[in-house]
Design a protein around this motif. Structure first.
Motif, short mmCIF file in Angstrom:
data_model
loop_
_atom_site.label_atom_id
_atom_site.label_comp_id
_atom_site.label_asym_id
_atom_site.label_seq_id
_atom_site.Cartn_x
_atom_site.Cartn_y
_atom_site.Cartn_z
N UNK A 194 -27.43 26.21 -21.13
CA UNK A 194 -26.58 26.71 -22.21
C UNK A 194 -25.48 27.60 -21.67
N UNK A 195 -25.83 28.50 -20.76
CA UNK A 195 -24.84 29.39 -20.15
C UNK A 195 -23.78 28.57 -19.42
N UNK A 196 -24.21 27.61 -18.62
CA UNK A 196 -23.26 26.78 -17.87
C UNK A 196 -22.36 25.97 -18.80
N UNK A 197 -22.93 25.45 -19.88
CA UNK A 197 -22.12 24.66 -20.82
C UNK A 197 -21.06 25.52 -21.50
N UNK A 198 -21.42 26.73 -21.90
CA UNK A 198 -20.45 27.63 -22.53
C UNK A 198 -19.38 28.01 -21.51
N UNK A 199 -19.78 28.32 -20.30
CA UNK A 199 -18.82 28.68 -19.25
C UNK A 199 -17.86 27.52 -18.98
N UNK A 200 -18.40 26.30 -18.86
CA UNK A 200 -17.54 25.13 -18.61
C UNK A 200 -16.56 24.91 -19.75
N UNK A 201 -17.02 25.07 -20.97
CA UNK A 201 -16.12 24.91 -22.12
C UNK A 201 -15.02 25.97 -22.09
N UNK A 202 -15.40 27.19 -21.74
CA UNK A 202 -14.42 28.28 -21.64
C UNK A 202 -13.37 27.95 -20.59
N UNK A 203 -13.81 27.47 -19.43
CA UNK A 203 -12.88 27.14 -18.35
C UNK A 203 -12.01 25.93 -18.70
N UNK A 204 -12.56 24.95 -19.41
CA UNK A 204 -11.77 23.79 -19.84
C UNK A 204 -10.65 24.21 -20.78
N UNK A 255 -20.40 39.39 -23.06
CA UNK A 255 -20.10 38.08 -22.50
C UNK A 255 -20.45 38.03 -21.02
N UNK A 256 -20.13 39.07 -20.29
CA UNK A 256 -20.50 39.12 -18.87
C UNK A 256 -22.00 39.05 -18.68
N UNK A 257 -22.71 39.82 -19.49
CA UNK A 257 -24.17 39.83 -19.42
C UNK A 257 -24.74 38.45 -19.72
N UNK A 282 -23.85 36.79 -31.50
CA UNK A 282 -22.81 36.67 -30.47
C UNK A 282 -22.72 35.25 -29.94
N UNK A 283 -23.86 34.60 -29.76
CA UNK A 283 -23.87 33.21 -29.28
C UNK A 283 -23.12 32.31 -30.25
N UNK A 284 -23.36 32.49 -31.54
CA UNK A 284 -22.69 31.68 -32.55
C UNK A 284 -21.19 31.96 -32.58
N UNK A 285 -20.81 33.21 -32.36
CA UNK A 285 -19.38 33.55 -32.29
C UNK A 285 -18.72 32.85 -31.11
N UNK A 286 -19.40 32.79 -29.97
CA UNK A 286 -18.85 32.10 -28.81
C UNK A 286 -18.69 30.61 -29.12
N UNK A 287 -19.71 30.01 -29.74
CA UNK A 287 -19.65 28.59 -30.10
C UNK A 287 -18.51 28.31 -31.07
N UNK A 288 -18.22 29.25 -31.94
CA UNK A 288 -17.14 29.03 -32.91
C UNK A 288 -15.79 28.94 -32.22
N UNK A 289 -15.66 29.52 -31.03
CA UNK A 289 -14.40 29.46 -30.28
C UNK A 289 -14.38 28.28 -29.32
N UNK A 290 -15.45 28.09 -28.55
CA UNK A 290 -15.44 27.04 -27.52
C UNK A 290 -15.88 25.68 -28.08
N UNK A 291 -16.38 25.66 -29.28
CA UNK A 291 -16.82 24.42 -29.91
C UNK A 291 -18.32 24.24 -29.78
N UNK A 292 -18.87 23.52 -30.72
CA UNK A 292 -20.30 23.23 -30.68
C UNK A 292 -21.08 23.83 -31.83
N UNK A 293 -20.43 24.65 -32.63
CA UNK A 293 -21.14 25.31 -33.73
C UNK A 293 -21.63 24.30 -34.76
#
Length: 102
Positions: free
Chosen positions: A14-24, A43-45, A56-67
């Motif tokens: 999950x962490x890697x997928x969110x990071x990859x989406x952020x970088x994309x 986010x760093x933590x 917070x996880x759902x907020x991240x998904x709302x930006x990077x997609x996947x929610x």
């Protein structure tokens, strides 16, 4: 319940997928934190240790997609049987009989 994937492996994926989406999206951690409303420290933590609140996880998904996909995947499956009587009734319906030969 038998888990086919360990919780720690799931967490890392999950962490890697969110990071990859952020970088994309060409977003820095700071950019994602600002857009999502998740504090940069949180986010760093998350990216370092995998620790984050559901909010917070759902907020991240709302930006990077996947929610929306997350909501759909977690939707309970409809049970076709509510009782043993339903199971027995369905077995009676599936019995096929051959016609008689005259």
């Amino acid at each position: 319940m038998l888990l086919l994937v360990s919780l720690s492996k799931t967490e890392k994926k999950l962490v890697n997928n969110i990071r990859k989406r952020r970088l994309q999206m060409n977003l820095t951690r700071e950019g994602l934190a600002e857009r999502s409303g998740v504090p940069l420290r949180t986010l760093r933590k998350f990216e370092q240790k995998g620790l984050i609140s559901l909010d917070s996880f759902l907020k991240l998904l709302s930006v990077v997609g996947g929610l929306e996909e997350m909501v759909y995947i977690l939707k309970p499956k409809e049970q076709s049987f509510k009782s043993i009587d339903d199971v027995l009734k369905s077995e009676k319906k599936t019995i096929k009989k051959r016609g008689s030969i005259k």
